[in-house]
Scaffold this active site. Structure first.
Site, PDB file in Angstrom:
ATOM      1  N   HIS A 191       0.831  -1.211   0.000  1.00  0.00           N
ATOM      2  CA  HIS A 191       0.000   0.000   0.000  1.00  0.00           C
ATOM      3  C   HIS A 191       0.868   1.265   0.000  1.00  0.00           C
ATOM      4  O   HIS A 191       2.013   1.214  -0.409  1.00  0.00           O
ATOM      5  CB  HIS A 191      -1.000  -0.052   1.158  1.00  0.00           C
ATOM      6  CG  HIS A 191      -1.702  -1.386   1.205  1.00  0.00           C
ATOM      7  ND1 HIS A 191      -2.776  -1.694   0.399  1.00  0.00           N
ATOM      8  CD2 HIS A 191      -1.439  -2.523   1.909  1.00  0.00           C
ATOM      9  CE1 HIS A 191      -3.154  -2.935   0.626  1.00  0.00           C
ATOM     10  NE2 HIS A 191      -2.359  -3.470   1.534  1.00  0.00           N
ATOM     11  N   GLU A 239      -2.279   0.445   7.773  1.00  0.00           N
ATOM     12  CA  GLU A 239      -1.416  -0.631   7.270  1.00  0.00           C
ATOM     13  C   GLU A 239      -0.206  -0.078   6.519  1.00  0.00           C
ATOM     14  O   GLU A 239       0.922  -0.561   6.680  1.00  0.00           O
ATOM     15  CB  GLU A 239      -2.218  -1.565   6.344  1.00  0.00           C
ATOM     16  CG  GLU A 239      -1.369  -2.718   5.817  1.00  0.00           C
ATOM     17  CD  GLU A 239      -2.124  -3.617   4.848  1.00  0.00           C
ATOM     18  OE1 GLU A 239      -3.328  -3.393   4.623  1.00  0.00           O
ATOM     19  OE2 GLU A 239      -1.486  -4.557   4.328  1.00  0.00           O
ATOM     20  N   HIS A 277       2.812  -7.066   4.417  1.00  0.00           N
ATOM     21  CA  HIS A 277       1.451  -6.568   4.650  1.00  0.00           C
ATOM     22  C   HIS A 277       1.023  -6.810   6.094  1.00  0.00           C
ATOM     23  O   HIS A 277       1.647  -7.577   6.825  1.00  0.00           O
ATOM     24  CB  HIS A 277       0.462  -7.263   3.709  1.00  0.00           C
ATOM     25  CG  HIS A 277       0.563  -6.788   2.297  1.00  0.00           C
ATOM     26  ND1 HIS A 277      -0.354  -5.952   1.720  1.00  0.00           N
ATOM     27  CD2 HIS A 277       1.517  -7.017   1.361  1.00  0.00           C
ATOM     28  CE1 HIS A 277       0.013  -5.687   0.472  1.00  0.00           C
ATOM     29  NE2 HIS A 277       1.149  -6.323   0.227  1.00  0.00           N
ATOM     30  N   GLU A 296       1.772 -11.593   5.940  1.00  0.00           N
ATOM     31  CA  GLU A 296       0.690 -10.857   6.623  1.00  0.00           C
ATOM     32  C   GLU A 296       0.999 -10.907   8.112  1.00  0.00           C
ATOM     33  O   GLU A 296       0.845 -11.936   8.773  1.00  0.00           O
ATOM     34  CB  GLU A 296      -0.662 -11.511   6.344  1.00  0.00           C
ATOM     35  CG  GLU A 296      -1.115 -11.403   4.895  1.00  0.00           C
ATOM     36  CD  GLU A 296      -1.783 -10.058   4.555  1.00  0.00           C
ATOM     37  OE1 GLU A 296      -1.779  -9.147   5.419  1.00  0.00           O
ATOM     38  OE2 GLU A 296      -2.300  -9.937   3.434  1.00  0.00           O
TER      39      GLU A 296
HETATM   40 ZN   LIG Z   1      -2.241  -5.298   2.517  1.00  0.00          ZN
END
Ligand SMILES: [Zn+2]
Length: 257
Positions: free
Chosen positions: A10, A24, A79, A141
């Site tokens: 992002h 995030e 992420h 993640e």
């Molecule tokens: Zn993400």
């Protein structure tokens, strides 16, 4: 040189998931920057590129194009999860073989050693960055931003550091990265030769206790010691004088490349 492409998820207009006061895009950048810093400061034979170094908007295609054009050896996308779970998981492209599966195992295990996240397992998913990148790729993640307990951890610098170090340790295992001697300086000291390995070993122990430096016993046109890591030649000169005064050895300053 091993080329590691680090992709903080992002950024810019795309904040990613939001929760518990965290964005995030900011957390992924913190982790990615720390991974980059540890790799470059502590390991030799590795070079890195980041998909973004600040809060920029970068499309998925721009990210994979950059990694492909550079010819990265590995694509690492970082992420933070969301959607009502907790813990750590990572993804490779479905059906990937070795070495991608090995790299996933290495990074997964090393992250789990250093963080107290729930282990959600090693997974596969058809994500753009995994599908379109030409090299082995992994997407991690790192906790759930909408979990108050995961988010509380992600707010701690020390925890971010451990996540980053887990990723690095997995890369070290995957690509057999070697530690720098110390400090990351460019200048080292190399001693004159010793008559035999016993003399070399005893000399190394004396130099270690005298200096506190990491001392390597090397065989380079004779048995020598290689030590220290100095940012400038002037610092190396001072260190050399100390060693010569103390031990009376022949000492050369050598420059790292
Ligand atoms: Zn993400």
């Amino acid at each position: 040189m091993v080329k590691i492409f680090i992709d903080p998820g992002h950024g810019g207009m795309d904040s990613g998931a939001v929760g518990n006061g965290l964005y995030e895009k900011n957390v992924t950048l913190q982790i990615a920057r720390r991974i980059n810093e540890i790799l470059l400061n502590e390991y030799s034979g590795v070079t890195t590129r980041l998909s973004r170094t600040g809060d920029q908007t970068v499309s998925l295609s721009q990210r994979t194009n950059a990694a492909n054009a550079w010819g990265a050896d590995f694509y690492l996308s970082v992420h933070i999860n969301s959607g009502g779970g907790t813990g750590y998981e990572d993804f490779i492209y479905p059906g990937s073989g070795t070495p991608t599966t090995t790299y996933q195992t290495n990074i997964h295990q090393e992250v789990m050693k250093l963080v107290d996240f729930v282990d959600r397992g090693r997974k596969q998913a058809n994500f753009h960055v995994l599908r379109v990148s030409n090299m082995p790729a992994l997407l991690t993640e790192n906790g759930f931003i909408d979990s108050s307990s995961d988010a509380a951890k992600l707010k701690q610098t020390d925890f971010i550091d451990r996540i980053a170090r887990g990723h690095v340790n997995g890369l070290v295992r995957s690509f057999n990265l070697q530690k720098k001697l110390s400090g990351g300086g460019a200048y080292r000291l190399k001693t004159g030769t010793f008559a035999n390995e016993t003399h070399q070993r005893i000399a190394a122990e004396r130099l270690r206790s005298f200096s506190g430096w990491i001392v390597h016993e090397v065989s380079d046109n004779g048995l020598r010691l290689l030590t220290g890591s100095f940012r400038t030649r002037a610092h190396a000169e001072i260190a050399k004088r100390r060693v010569v005064n103390e031990f009376g050895w022949v000492v050369h300053i050598v420059e790292d490349n």
